[in-house]
Design an enzyme around this catalytic site. Structure first.
Site, PDB file in Angstrom:
ATOM      1  N   LYS A 337      10.930  -6.742  -5.875  1.00 56.78           N
ATOM      2  CA  LYS A 337      10.527  -5.665  -4.715  1.00 56.78           C
ATOM      3  C   LYS A 337      10.504  -6.453  -3.392  1.00 56.78           C
ATOM      4  O   LYS A 337      11.114  -5.753  -2.406  1.00 56.78           O
ATOM      5  CB  LYS A 337       8.934  -5.175  -5.030  1.00 56.78           C
ATOM      6  CG  LYS A 337       8.619  -4.156  -4.067  1.00 56.78           C
ATOM      7  CD  LYS A 337       7.402  -3.355  -4.675  1.00 56.78           C
ATOM      8  CE  LYS A 337       5.920  -4.004  -4.650  1.00 56.78           C
ATOM      9  NZ  LYS A 337       5.405  -3.862  -3.361  1.00 56.78           N
ATOM     10  N   SER A 338       9.915  -7.621  -3.438  1.00 55.01           N
ATOM     11  CA  SER A 338       9.843  -8.375  -2.033  1.00 55.01           C
ATOM     12  C   SER A 338      11.207  -8.765  -1.577  1.00 55.01           C
ATOM     13  O   SER A 338      11.659  -8.323  -0.501  1.00 55.01           O
ATOM     14  CB  SER A 338       9.099  -9.598  -2.220  1.00 55.01           C
ATOM     15  OG  SER A 338       7.928  -9.349  -2.819  1.00 55.01           O
ATOM     16  N   ARG A 438      -5.318   0.163   4.597  1.00 61.59           N
ATOM     17  CA  ARG A 438      -5.224  -1.335   4.524  1.00 61.59           C
ATOM     18  C   ARG A 438      -5.069  -1.826   5.962  1.00 61.59           C
ATOM     19  O   ARG A 438      -4.943  -1.180   6.970  1.00 61.59           O
ATOM     20  CB  ARG A 438      -3.712  -1.462   3.531  1.00 61.59           C
ATOM     21  CG  ARG A 438      -3.956  -1.228   2.361  1.00 61.59           C
ATOM     22  CD  ARG A 438      -2.537  -1.631   1.355  1.00 61.59           C
ATOM     23  NE  ARG A 438      -2.486  -2.750   1.249  1.00 61.59           N
ATOM     24  CZ  ARG A 438      -1.318  -3.142   0.676  1.00 61.59           C
ATOM     25  NH1 ARG A 438      -0.543  -2.217   0.047  1.00 61.59           N
ATOM     26  NH2 ARG A 438      -1.195  -4.595   0.610  1.00 61.59           N
ATOM     27  N   SER A 483      -0.440 -15.432   3.621  1.00 59.73           N
ATOM     28  CA  SER A 483       0.093 -14.114   3.549  1.00 59.73           C
ATOM     29  C   SER A 483       1.421 -14.028   3.869  1.00 59.73           C
ATOM     30  O   SER A 483       2.001 -14.484   5.015  1.00 59.73           O
ATOM     31  CB  SER A 483      -0.627 -12.848   4.407  1.00 59.73           C
ATOM     32  OG  SER A 483       0.346 -12.024   4.396  1.00 59.73           O
ATOM     33  N   ASP A 631      -0.153 -11.009  -7.099  1.00 61.66           N
ATOM     34  CA  ASP A 631       0.124  -9.574  -7.698  1.00 61.66           C
ATOM     35  C   ASP A 631      -0.267  -9.733  -9.167  1.00 61.66           C
ATOM     36  O   ASP A 631      -0.150  -8.391  -9.525  1.00 61.66           O
ATOM     37  CB  ASP A 631       1.263  -9.249  -7.283  1.00 61.66           C
ATOM     38  CG  ASP A 631       1.500  -8.961  -5.550  1.00 61.66           C
ATOM     39  OD1 ASP A 631       0.432  -9.128  -4.978  1.00 61.66           O
ATOM     40  OD2 ASP A 631       2.817  -9.321  -4.974  1.00 61.66           O
ATOM     41  N   ARG A 662      -8.570  -4.645  -5.771  1.00 65.19           N
ATOM     42  CA  ARG A 662      -8.057  -4.903  -7.248  1.00 65.19           C
ATOM     43  C   ARG A 662      -9.206  -5.613  -8.124  1.00 65.19           C
ATOM     44  O   ARG A 662      -9.052  -5.862  -9.186  1.00 65.19           O
ATOM     45  CB  ARG A 662      -6.843  -5.651  -7.170  1.00 65.19           C
ATOM     46  CG  ARG A 662      -5.514  -4.903  -6.834  1.00 65.19           C
ATOM     47  CD  ARG A 662      -4.261  -5.616  -6.841  1.00 65.19           C
ATOM     48  NE  ARG A 662      -3.191  -4.624  -6.590  1.00 65.19           N
ATOM     49  CZ  ARG A 662      -2.033  -4.893  -6.370  1.00 65.19           C
ATOM     50  NH1 ARG A 662      -1.630  -6.113  -6.220  1.00 65.19           N
ATOM     51  NH2 ARG A 662      -1.131  -3.817  -6.221  1.00 65.19           N
ATOM     52  N   ARG A 703      -0.178  -1.538 -10.402  1.00 61.02           N
ATOM     53  CA  ARG A 703      -0.405  -2.683 -10.945  1.00 61.02           C
ATOM     54  C   ARG A 703      -1.830  -2.314 -11.915  1.00 61.02           C
ATOM     55  O   ARG A 703      -1.707  -3.024 -12.896  1.00 61.02           O
ATOM     56  CB  ARG A 703      -0.669  -3.823 -10.073  1.00 61.02           C
ATOM     57  CG  ARG A 703       0.818  -4.084  -9.112  1.00 61.02           C
ATOM     58  CD  ARG A 703       1.051  -5.499  -8.963  1.00 61.02           C
ATOM     59  NE  ARG A 703       2.125  -5.627  -8.108  1.00 61.02           N
ATOM     60  CZ  ARG A 703       3.429  -5.657  -8.094  1.00 61.02           C
ATOM     61  NH1 ARG A 703       3.684  -5.374  -9.449  1.00 61.02           N
ATOM     62  NH2 ARG A 703       4.256  -5.719  -7.176  1.00 61.02           N
TER      63      ARG A 703
HETATM   64  O1  SPQ Z   1       3.962  -4.111  -0.456  1.00 58.68           O
HETATM   65  P1  SPQ Z   1       2.545  -4.064  -0.825  1.00 58.68           P
HETATM   66  O2  SPQ Z   1       1.958  -2.619  -0.924  1.00 58.68           O
HETATM   67  O3  SPQ Z   1       1.495  -4.975  -0.123  1.00 58.68           O
HETATM   68  O4  SPQ Z   1       2.715  -4.856  -2.249  1.00 58.68           O
HETATM   69  C1  SPQ Z   1       2.116  -5.980  -3.178  1.00 58.68           C
HETATM   70  C2  SPQ Z   1       2.250  -5.648  -4.607  1.00 58.68           C
HETATM   71  O5  SPQ Z   1       1.073  -5.714  -5.308  1.00 58.68           O
HETATM   72  O6  SPQ Z   1       3.058  -5.096  -4.984  1.00 58.68           O
HETATM   73  C3  SPQ Z   1       0.495  -6.165  -2.599  1.00 58.68           C
HETATM   74  F1  SPQ Z   1      -0.319  -5.253  -2.942  1.00 58.68           F
HETATM   75  O7  SPQ Z   1       2.653  -7.206  -2.889  1.00 58.68           O
HETATM   76  C4  SPQ Z   1       3.107  -8.101  -1.696  1.00 58.68           C
HETATM   77  C5  SPQ Z   1       2.085  -9.500  -1.983  1.00 58.68           C
HETATM   78  O8  SPQ Z   1       0.760  -9.101  -2.514  1.00 58.68           O
HETATM   79  C6  SPQ Z   1       4.292  -8.149  -1.538  1.00 58.68           C
HETATM   80  C7  SPQ Z   1       4.359  -9.358  -0.436  1.00 58.68           C
HETATM   81  C8  SPQ Z   1       5.857  -9.423   0.058  1.00 58.68           C
HETATM   82  O9  SPQ Z   1       6.913  -8.805  -0.260  1.00 58.68           O
HETATM   83  O10 SPQ Z   1       5.689 -10.343   1.261  1.00 58.68           O
HETATM   84  C9  SPQ Z   1       3.234 -10.119  -0.340  1.00 58.68           C
HETATM   85  C10 SPQ Z   1       2.261 -10.144  -0.957  1.00 58.68           C
HETATM   86  O11 SPQ Z   1       1.342  -9.663   0.036  1.00 58.68           O
HETATM   87  P2  SPQ Z   1       0.509 -10.731   1.109  1.00 58.68           P
HETATM   88  O12 SPQ Z   1      -0.644  -9.777   1.937  1.00 58.68           O
HETATM   89  O13 SPQ Z   1      -0.252 -11.679   0.271  1.00 58.68           O
HETATM   90  O14 SPQ Z   1       1.393 -11.176   2.063  1.00 58.68           O
END
Ligand code: SPQ
Length: 751
Positions: A337-338, A438, A483, A631, A662, A703
């Site tokens: 996804k990322s 969020r 993050s 995640d 979560r 999830r």
């Molecule tokens: O996109 P979203 O909704 O934030 O998705 C999540 C997931 O579980 O699918 C978080 F809820 O993934 C994030 C992950 O937790 C995806 C991500 C990225 O693609 O950069 C980074 C992470 O979030 P963060 O807040 O730690 O940067």
């Protein structure tokens, strides 16, 4: 809005008991209205009025009305409600006639397809007199016409739009609303002008186009040839040219201004398309056609009530997971996804055409894709994971026509906010109910320090209103939390900011943005925990192969570990070291996991992962692994629930601000299944043992839904999981793959 008005839009009112209903104009619509209410026994008597003696005779014979009157005054004497169902251009004359009568408290309503002219006519006819008038428009019809086609079911599940005006009092509005609901209609209220504009675009313009096309072709000398070879497309497109010419002539004259406005916009678009054909501008043509195709698909989903917005708000999709199961097989879970998000973003900003393979066709990544289409980027696909992006360069995005909808996706909203802060146009980013809760200050604050102008809803929640045309300046930013989204947001803003933008992270987070920027030829320096970019470079289109998502593979890593006698291979999984915390944690718990066939694909390492059943034991999860498995904790909690001994997680407060809280949501669900789980402010303590059956809620978090599905492998009874629709955001074929390897989970009722 008054209380009475809001009550009628929200609550189904009780069936009204009416004395006399008069329907003037016994065509299909008037006849169906009369017949429907008469059959439901809601009126003491239903009287029909029509100029045509044959229609009057048939109306009585077919049971559409109780009786007919020739004289208007006699019919309307003592009526509770009068429905005006005459052709729209006859309304003015009819209203003038009615204004001469003593109507007392009688309520007038109508079914005209345009509302502005009827409201004007009523105002004129009743100048200086009081009248209770509720304009209406049922959006229903049939190929047939006349009183003989009257159908009491015609309005069932069809929209009826009421457009209250200054002559509509609350009680009159409530009465008309209630009558339509009795006929099974979905009633909505709208401003008069809005109604006319919407209908001009959605109904009147398409009719105009169909009539013109058929006429234009029919006039030509070779018309026989044309019609002989006309294929399905011609037939489908021109079906509505078979509609009643007189009725449509009336509608266009009645809704003249709104139709002209819509037609002018359309003519401009048509001219632009003509120019593109003339100039051989395939890019422009592809842009229009790909956007139209997606919009059409989305429209189809809305019509079938399958759009995700709909599913999230109204449908509780329940997964039923039956206990037990032994896993085997080789599967490939969908694309990361990322990486999928980032491939669309950087591909759009690149110069040239980028080809993506393995793209995740889940709703989150599709929200990003749609946002770039809305900003003028031509994107073909996705088709079987293949996407072709015709990049517009760093400065080629165009202002979107409206707000950009990010659905459930935090990644889309946070990364895009960095990019959009530097564009010359304004944008608004919105999301669904979960995303709207969020925190966005984590990106808004540092972006403001760089010179961005961003407004949020209270407490830094979405929507984000981003003012364009700002000059950003690079800065050194120390992130207060680990993050990848904040880091990526600032690096993307940094592509446009004067000087250098550096982001330092307190712990390593996923580095797909840095890797992919380099893959597009954009220099990024990484020095320890600091990543930096400078503006002034460009991105060059490339080829991207998206590996399978380790976050999706994680469900099967836990499943294969906890189910007895199991062995499973997960193919082509991305094992970027900033993402492999789940493997490390499972191994610390005693998991039997091996990486095979490791290779490098487009800047990311991938491997096939073999997992076998293992006796897991509880552990204290090392805090440095938390960002690397952020995640995967929901499903790791399931592993902890069947492990021997206690598992303790600390330093994971970030889990509380994901698609759901979560920590709390998993603790609630596990406790409901009989697991000893104790949430703490920054983690959870789980005493391993056994899992029972029961009812749990995913709170719209993909999830969580998938984690409880995996829990069933060791449950002693079935688990019913509510709110599962959002599994489609990251893992659309989760149920199919689960069934393939032996997890007994399915949509309830479809097992
Ligand atoms: O996109 P979203 O909704 O934030 O998705 C999540 C997931 O579980 O699918 C978080 F809820 O993934 C994030 C992950 O937790 C995806 C991500 C990225 O693609 O950069 C980074 C992470 O979030 P963060 O807040 O730690 O940067």
């Amino acid at each position: 809005m008054s209380e009475a008005k809001s009550a009628v839009t929200q609550v189904q009112p009780a069936a009204p008991k009416l004395g006399r209903l008069v329907v003037i104009g016994l065509g299909l619509i008037g006849g169906s209205f009369a017949k429907g209410l008469r059959e439901r026994g809601l009126c003491r008597e239903v009287i029909g009025v029509d100029l045509d003696p044959e229609s009057r005779r048939l109306a009585v014979e077919l049971g559409v009305v109780d009786r007919c009157e020739v004289d208007l005054a006699a019919a309307c004497q003592g009526a509770d409600i009068i429905q005006l169902a005459v052709p729209i251009l006859a309304m003015e004359k009819l209203l003038t006639e009615l204004a001469k009568l003593d109507l007392g408290t009688t309520v007038l309503t109508d079914v005209g397809s345009a509302k502005g002219n009827v409201v004007r006519a009523a105002r004129l006819a009743f100048t200086g007199k009081s009248v209770r008038f509720v304009p209406g428009h049922p959006i229903a019809g049939s190929e047939q016409s006349g009183v003989e086609a009257s159908n009491a079911q015609l309005f069932r599940r069809h929209k009826v739009i009421l457009t209250p005006c200054e002559q509509s009092d609350d009680a009159a509005l409530a009465l008309v609303d209630a009558l339509w609901r009795e006929l099974g209609a979905d009633v909505e209220h709208m401003e008069v002008e809005h109604h006319d504009q919407v209908l001009a675009a959605t109904s009147h313009l398409p009719h105009l186009l169909a009539f013109t096309l058929v006429d234009s072709l029919a006039k030509r000398s070779e018309n026989l040839e044309i019609f002989r070879y006309a294929a399905g497309g011609f037939r489908d497109f021109t079906r509505i040219a078979g509609s009643d010419p007189v009725m449509w002539h009336d509608i266009f004259l009645a809704n003249r201004e709104a139709v002209l406005r819509t037609l002018d916009v359309f003519r401009d678009d048509l001219d632009a398309l003509r120019d593109a054909v003339d100039a051989g501008d395939g890019h422009q043509l592809l842009g229009v056609f790909t956007r139209a195709r997606v919009a059409r698909e989305h429209f189809g989903k809305i019509l079938a009530r399958r759009a995700y917005v709909d599913a999230m708000h109204s449908n509780d999709l329940v997964f039923l997971a039956n206990p037990g199961g032994k896993l085997s097989g080789r599967i490939r879970v969908p694309g990361d996804k990322s990486i999928s998000h980032r491939s669309i973003m950087l591909g759009s900003l690149a110069e040239g055409t980028t080809h993506v393979e393995g793209f995740l066709e889940g709703e989150d990544a599709l929200a990003t894709l749609q946002a770039f289409r809305d900003m003028g980027v031509v994107i073909e696909g996705p088709h079987h994971g293949r996407v072709t992006i015709h990049g517009v360069g760093l400065n080629g995005l165009k202002a979107p026509a409206g707000p950009l909808y990010m659905g459930n996706s935090g990644t889309s909203m946070r990364l895009l906010s960095g990019l959009l802060a530097a564009q010359p146009f304004d944008t608004t980013l919105t999301g669904d109910a979960s995303l709207s809760k969020r925190p966005m200050n984590r990106v808004a604050k540092p972006l403001r320090e760089m010179g961005a102008v961003i407004e949020t809803a209270p407490e830094g929640r979405p929507p984000l209103m981003i003012k364009g045309g700002q000059r950003l300046t690079g800065m050194d930013y120390e992130m207060p939390m680990a993050s990848a989204q904040v880091k990526s947001c600032l690096l993307l803003a940094g592509l446009y900011a004067a000087g250098r933008t550096s982001v330092t992270e307190p712990a390593p987070t996923r580095d797909h943005t840095e890797r992919m920027l380099r893959g597009f030829g954009y220099p990024v320096t990484v020095d320890g925990s600091t990543a930096s970019v400078e503006s002034g470079h460009k991105l060059t289109a490339t080829h991207i192969e998206v590996p399978a998502d380790i976050s999706s593979a994680a469900f099967f890593l836990v499943a294969g570990s906890i189910a007895e006698d199991s062995e499973l291979v997960l193919e082509h999984v991305g094992i970027n070291p900033t993402r492999t915390g789940v493997i490390d944690i499972l191994k610390l718990m005693g998991g039997d996991i091996t990486l095979e066939n490791q290779r490098e694909v487009g800047g990311e390492t991938v491997a096939d992962i073999r997992v076998r059943s293992a006796k897991l034991k509880g552990i204290d999860i090392p805090e440095d692994l938390v960002p690397l498995a952020i995640d995967e904790f929901p499903v790791l909690f399931v592993a902890a629930s069947v492990a021997e001994g206690r598992t303790v997680l600390r330093g994971a407060e970030e889990l509380r601000v994901k698609e759901s809280d979560r920590i709390q949501v998993m603790a609630d669900g596990l406790i409901a299944l009989g697991v000893k789980a104790e949430p703490t402010p920054d983690g959870i303590i789980i005493e391993g043992g056994s899992i029972g059956g029961g009812e749990v809620w995913a709170h719209g978090d993909h999830r969580i839904a998938m984690s409880f599905s995996v829990a069933s492998l060791r449950a002693t009874a079935p688990i019913r999981i509510h709110d599962c629709a959002n599994v489609a955001t990251s893992f659309p074929n989760f149920l199919a793959l689960s069934a393939q390897v032996g997890i007994r989970v399915a949509e309830e009722g479809k097992a």
